[in-house]
Write an enzyme that holds these catalytic residues in place. Structure first.
Site, mmCIF file in Angstrom:
data_model
loop_
_atom_site.group_PDB
_atom_site.id
_atom_site.type_symbol
_atom_site.label_atom_id
_atom_site.label_comp_id
_atom_site.label_asym_id
_atom_site.label_seq_id
_atom_site.Cartn_x
_atom_site.Cartn_y
_atom_site.Cartn_z
ATOM 1 N N GLY A 1 65.552 57.806 22.352
ATOM 2 C CA GLY A 1 66.055 57.019 23.470
ATOM 3 C C GLY A 1 67.548 56.767 23.342
ATOM 4 C CG ASP B 1 57.215 63.222 28.070
ATOM 5 O OD1 ASP B 1 57.275 61.982 27.895
ATOM 6 O OD2 ASP B 1 56.378 63.769 28.815
ATOM 7 C CE1 TYR C 1 60.429 46.664 28.800
ATOM 8 C CE2 TYR C 1 60.256 44.279 28.687
ATOM 9 C CZ TYR C 1 60.957 45.444 28.433
ATOM 10 O OH TYR C 1 62.183 45.374 27.812
ATOM 11 C CB ILE D 1 70.959 44.358 27.042
ATOM 12 C CG1 ILE D 1 70.439 43.558 25.839
ATOM 13 C CG2 ILE D 1 72.211 45.140 26.673
ATOM 14 C CD1 ILE D 1 71.377 42.505 25.304
#
Length: 245
Positions: free
Chosen positions: A15, A64, A150, A183
């Site tokens: 990432g 991925d 999440y 952020i």
């Protein structure tokens, strides 16, 4: 001796193509490390128009992380790894995380892939006495009404950090985590690009500003350095004090 000198070290940031992960990758590169990043696009050049990405000097590969077989089968272009940073993450809005398909996808990317990546690079980290850093979120400590997947994934990441921290200490691997607050990245544009929401959030933060990706990068450097040599299993909250109230 400079404890934040990473010359001769190899770092992989999953990432690391944008946002917080990209800031972490560049922070290690500036301090001498050979830094590899995994991202979702086919080539590094595909990020040139993305204002939140700087792949200068980084070694890029497409991955991925929702494809666990691809992670396991990958052949990284390095035979040594000193620091593994797991910064992958997605969020789905408009109540899509309340649907089984959306919930499962977020859990796979944000949580399950953490374990798959950790297992993939365990032996290299053991050989180097390396450091594993898992990015979670302040959401792992509180409710996020519209995003159950999440929230669950970030709470799970904090638990995984604790457990791997204990389990892998005997292998010489230090596992720790970072829980960012709000952020300013493309994932938070639903708030940061909305003037009233942004202002309301800034007023709730004791430091009266949103966090920047570089605020998180400094914590990652610390956790990977000898300065943190006796810290394992901990997740450091970096949120400007937002969760204090």
């Amino acid at each position: 001796m400079n404890d934040l000198d990473f010359n001769g070290k190899t770092v992989l940031v999953v990432g690391g193509s944008s946002g917080i992960g990209n800031a972490i990758a560049q922070a290690f590169r500036r301090r001498g490390a050979a830094v590899h990043v995994w991202g979702t696009r086919a080539a590094a050049s595909d990020y040139r128009s993305d204002g939140g990405s700087d792949l200068t000097g980084l070694h890029y590969a497409q991955m991925d992380v929702g494809d666990f077989d691809a992670i396991t089968a990958s052949a990284p272009p390095f035979d040594r790894l000193d620091v593994l940073v797991l910064s992958q993450g997605i969020v789905l809005y408009n109540r899509r995380e309340f649907e089984p398909k959306g919930f499962r996808h977020v859990i796979d990317v944000n949580l399950n892939s953490l374990m798959v990546c950790s297992l993939k690079f365990h032996d290299l980290l053991r050989a180097s006495g390396g450091s594993l850093i898992i990015l979670s979120s302040m959401a792992g400590f509180r409710s996020t009404k519209g995003n159950p997947a999440y929230n669950a994934s970030k709470a799970g990441a904090i638990g995984l950090t604790r457990t791997l921290g204990e389990a892998w200490a005997e292998d010489g691997i230090r596992v720790n985590g970072i829980a960012p607050g709000l952020i300013e990245t493309k994932l938070t544009k639903v708030t940061t690009d909305h003037p009233k929401r942004r202002e309301a959030t800034e007023q709730r933060v004791p430091l009266k500003r949103l966090g920047q990706p570089d605020d998180i990068a400094g914590t990652a450097l610390f956790l990977a350095s000898p300065l943190a040599s006796y810290i394992i299993g901990q997740t450091i909250v970096v949120d400007g004090g937002l969760t204090l109230a």
